[in-house]
Design a protein around this motif. Structure first.
Motif, mmCIF file in Angstrom:
data_model
loop_
_atom_site.group_PDB
_atom_site.id
_atom_site.type_symbol
_atom_site.label_atom_id
_atom_site.label_comp_id
_atom_site.label_asym_id
_atom_site.label_seq_id
_atom_site.Cartn_x
_atom_site.Cartn_y
_atom_site.Cartn_z
ATOM 1 N N ILE A 123 0.750 -1.208 -0.139
ATOM 2 C CA ILE A 123 -0.121 -0.123 -0.065
ATOM 3 C C ILE A 123 0.844 1.255 0.120
ATOM 4 O O ILE A 123 0.626 2.228 -0.652
ATOM 5 N N PHE A 171 4.324 6.506 9.342
ATOM 6 C CA PHE A 171 4.843 5.147 9.903
ATOM 7 C C PHE A 171 6.070 4.726 9.248
ATOM 8 O O PHE A 171 7.147 4.501 10.011
ATOM 9 N N ASN A 230 -3.213 10.292 -4.408
ATOM 10 C CA ASN A 230 -4.731 10.593 -4.540
ATOM 11 C C ASN A 230 -5.487 9.420 -4.680
ATOM 12 O O ASN A 230 -6.539 9.164 -4.158
ATOM 13 N N ALA A 249 -0.914 8.306 7.493
ATOM 14 C CA ALA A 249 -0.568 7.521 8.471
ATOM 15 C C ALA A 249 0.392 6.529 8.172
ATOM 16 O O ALA A 249 1.502 6.194 8.716
ATOM 17 N N TYR A 250 0.446 6.062 6.719
ATOM 18 C CA TYR A 250 1.389 5.322 6.161
ATOM 19 C C TYR A 250 2.660 5.739 5.896
ATOM 20 O O TYR A 250 3.680 5.302 6.342
ATOM 21 N N ALA A 267 -4.883 6.482 -3.896
ATOM 22 C CA ALA A 267 -4.820 5.510 -2.541
ATOM 23 C C ALA A 267 -5.786 6.300 -1.718
ATOM 24 O O ALA A 267 -6.705 5.610 -1.070
ATOM 25 N N ARG A 268 -5.810 7.554 -1.444
ATOM 26 C CA ARG A 268 -6.755 8.369 -0.606
ATOM 27 C C ARG A 268 -8.160 7.939 -0.994
ATOM 28 O O ARG A 268 -9.104 7.658 -0.133
ATOM 29 N N TYR A 269 -8.537 7.941 -2.324
ATOM 30 C CA TYR A 269 -9.826 7.900 -2.426
ATOM 31 C C TYR A 269 -10.108 6.274 -2.696
ATOM 32 O O TYR A 269 -11.433 5.894 -2.870
ATOM 33 N N LEU A 270 -9.256 5.389 -2.357
ATOM 34 C CA LEU A 270 -9.504 3.941 -1.904
ATOM 35 C C LEU A 270 -9.707 3.730 -0.831
ATOM 36 O O LEU A 270 -9.997 2.703 -0.075
ATOM 37 N N GLY A 271 -9.506 4.877 0.278
ATOM 38 C CA GLY A 271 -9.999 4.768 1.594
ATOM 39 C C GLY A 271 -8.653 4.642 2.439
ATOM 40 O O GLY A 271 -8.915 4.409 3.755
ATOM 41 N N PHE A 272 -7.573 4.872 1.933
ATOM 42 C CA PHE A 272 -6.538 4.739 2.920
ATOM 43 C C PHE A 272 -6.123 5.949 3.431
ATOM 44 O O PHE A 272 -6.017 7.171 2.740
ATOM 45 N N ASP A 273 -5.681 5.931 4.580
ATOM 46 C CA ASP A 273 -5.159 7.251 5.466
ATOM 47 C C ASP A 273 -3.595 7.354 5.102
ATOM 48 O O ASP A 273 -2.979 7.022 5.764
#
Lengths: 382, 247
Positions: free
Chosen positions: A230, A254, A239, A250-251, A241-247
């Motif tokens: 991810i 980390f 973007n 945070a990634y 990734a963001r619109y697939l729901g990932f924060d």
């Protein structure tokens, strides 16, 4: 596909075996040098993780390296015989005594205004813990702010670059507690269960080699987890990734923190083998040099970046000591960097992968022997 | 009567005095396919930006079923059940086609929940690969796909993500006629399973997929109805289509 991955792991295994066997053929002087280069290899891993996998070009990786180094160096300084002068049984760093105001109490608690900060470092393990916690904490705070604000690309590089220079200035300025420009020298040896790690003995080399192997495998496994995949997706298109729901932040935070953890760990190991910590760790040129290592080795490859760091330092050590090359060396390394960026953007690792691909397609049925494909990448330690 | 999947109530955005979307209200029912039409600058893409959280609205509310999602963060809106395809196709270029879909299949958004190995949705992904016609390209890096294939892969990402509501912003932009037709087959296949809102200019494509059309003009809803009703609406003709109708 599967067999390619297996070859990858075989190369990792070959590399680890190789660095484990080196003490058989090297004297203690070179072994100490190589240990330092292995530490740099670990920095290469840290850079590959943040630059290659997260797409975050950190030009201030030296901040985390320096943080780890200073934390352990403080403990080792207090363990040094130079801190037990004047027959005292309570350690006080010698430089604090030299600069103490007349009549000041010569104890760690109050020899100067900030010396109490050193008190907990009388425990070596406090130094070790801080050497890991501090880089992660800095990275976490920095990452949380920068990535939440959606700062990306070259702006992250500029912020990290400015930050490492800022901290370097502060470290030099805080002379009473950090010994400023001179850094922390004359350190004691790291102790583990009664054993003292003299930087010039084989067990110390193995401490570094085993640490590097563990970090190497852990980092490789980490990028193969779902979170690692991810992360690469985020690198390619935030973007999406963001619109697939990932924060997304945070990634990024980390993995930025993991990269900092590895750099901090490397900083501690470097202190163990080099017996000093200095503000030069936070020089801009050092942080940029790390990026060059990763670029030459292949930033998209954990092992590639690691080997790149070791290889460049090995060559650098040999060439820069050859008369006639001593001055020209920096120009040569600059040239290598330019050539790699222009003609080999995936670095040595990319080259190795192409060779493997060709090898697999030529003889699809037989699994490729690891030694054969390992040739291009096993040179550094020979 | 079907339930409302997406309810937009007086939604507005004000860009320093310019109202790109001005008091738009519409209700899209569960399983419906709605086409947004409108001239350039009518506010179609901005409306999608407002729904998906890319742009923060300055007035009005948005609901997914009974949950109000007005001005949430994008990833939270996505988790609430809204998927979006961009005008410029965006996929994860350095990952393989299969990896792209695996990322989209990941149901748990957290970092720490994803420290394990392997994605578990193989059957679903094979099915999606079949649907978007990229089974043979599954092992290929997405950067090597053609423009049309990239568009389908992005559609595939949405199908794998499996949101209740899918927003498609010009899914046939830059496609050949054959590619456009294939895209309409994919979209038609999704009808009924998802609630879909499409922004599109290509009338051939609109005819192939449309049920209901909403026409936007200068940031406001001008008309709403079936293809035939819209074609014959004098207001629409005057504002957008000209006197020749939809051709």
């Amino acid at each position: 596909m599967m067999s390619k991955r297996r070859i990858d792991w075989a190369i990792y295994a070959a590399f680890i075996v190789l660095i484990m066997l080196v003490p058989l053929i090297m004297d203690s002087f070179w072994l100490n040098r190589l240990a330092k280069y292995l530490v740099f290899g670990m920095l290469g891993i840290a850079v590959a993780l943040s630059w290659g996998y997260a797409g975050i070009l950190n030009l201030g990786q030296g901040l985390f390296f320096g943080a780890g180094a200073y934390m352990l160096a403080m403990s080792l300084k207090l363990a040094s015989s130079t801190s037990l002068q004047q027959g005292s049984d309570k350690p006080v760093p010698d430089f604090m005594l030299w600069n103490a105001e007349p009549g000041a109490k010569t104890e760690l608690c109050c020899i100067n205004k900030a010396s109490f900060l050193w008190l907990p470092f009388q425990s070596q393990w406090f130094g070790v813990a801080m050497g890991l916690i501090l880089p992660v904490a800095i990275a976490f705070v920095l990452g949380s702010i920068v990535f939440r604000k959606r700062i990306a690309g070259v702006f992250v590089s500029i912020i990290t670059l400015a930050l490492v220079l800022l901290v370097r200035l502060v470290m030099i300025d805080a002379q009473p507690v950090t010994n400023g420009f001179n850094g922390l020298t004359d350190l004691g040896w790291f102790k583990l269960g009664g054993f003292e790690f003299d930087p010039y003995v084989v067990p110390t080399y193995y401490l570094i080699a085993v640490s590097l192997s563990v970090v190497l495998i852990a980092a490789r496994l980490l990028v193969e987890t779902r979170a690692g995949v991810i992360l690469q997706a985020i690198r390619d298109d935030q973007n999406r990734a963001r619109y697939l729901g990932f924060d997304v932040p945070a990634y990024q935070t980390f993995f930025f923190a993991v990269s900092a953890l590895i750099a901090g760990f490397a900083g501690m190991l470097y202190v163990i083998v080099s017996e000093f910590a200095s503000p030069t760790f936070m020089d801009l040129s050092f942080s940029i040099t790390m990026v060059v290592w990763a670029a030459v080795g292949g930033r998209a490859s954990i092992l590639g970046a690691c080997i790149g760091a070791i290889l460049i330092n090995m060559i650098s050590a040999t060439v820069s000591e050859t008369e006639g090359f001593a001055e020209a060396w920096k120009a040569i390394i600059g040239l290598i960097f330019v050539l790699v960026v222009l003609y080999m953007p995936r670095g040595i690792a990319g080259l190795a992968h192409d060779l493997i691909d060709r090898f697999i397609t030529r003889r699809p049925s037989t699994p490729a022997p690891a030694v054969r494909v390992n040739d291009p990448s096993s040179q550094p330690a020979e | 009567m079907a339930q409302a999947a997406l309810t937009i109530d007086g939604l507005s955005v004000d860009f320093e005095g310019f109202k790109a979307v001005n008091g738009v209200s519409m209700i899209v029912e569960d399983g419906e396919l709605r086409v947004l039409l409108g001239a350039n600058g009518a506010g179609k893409t901005t409306l999608m930006d407002l729904i998906s959280g890319k742009t923060k609205s300055t007035g009005g509310r948005v609901f997914v079923h009974d949950t109000e999602i007005t001005n949430w963060e994008e990833h939270k809106i996505a988790r609430a059940g809204i998927g979006r395809k961009f005008q410029i196709p965006s996929v994860f270029k350095e990952l393989t086609v299969r990896r792209n879909l695996e990322v989209a299949s990941c149901k748990n958004p957290g970092v720490f929940a994803n420290l394990g190995f392997g994605f578990s949705a193989k059957a679903k992904i094979d099915e999606v690969l079949e649907l978007i016609g990229l089974t043979e390209e599954a092992g290929q890096v997405a950067a090597y796909l053609s423009h049309g294939q990239t568009q389908w892969l992005e559609l595939g990402l949405l199908i794998t993500q499996d949101p209740k509501i899918i927003l498609l912003d010009e899914p046939t932009a830059g496609m050949t006629q054959a590619e456009t037709h294939k895209t309409s087959l994919i979209v038609n296949n999704l009808k009924g399973r998802h609630t879909i809102i499409v922004v599109e200019h290509d009338m051939a494509f609109v005819r192939e997929i449309a049920e209901r059309i909403t026409v936007l003009h200068l940031g406001q809803v001008l008309a709403e109805g079936s293809v035939a009703e819209i074609e014959n609406d004098p207001k629409v003709r005057a504002a957008y289509l000209g006197s020749k109708g939809i051709t």
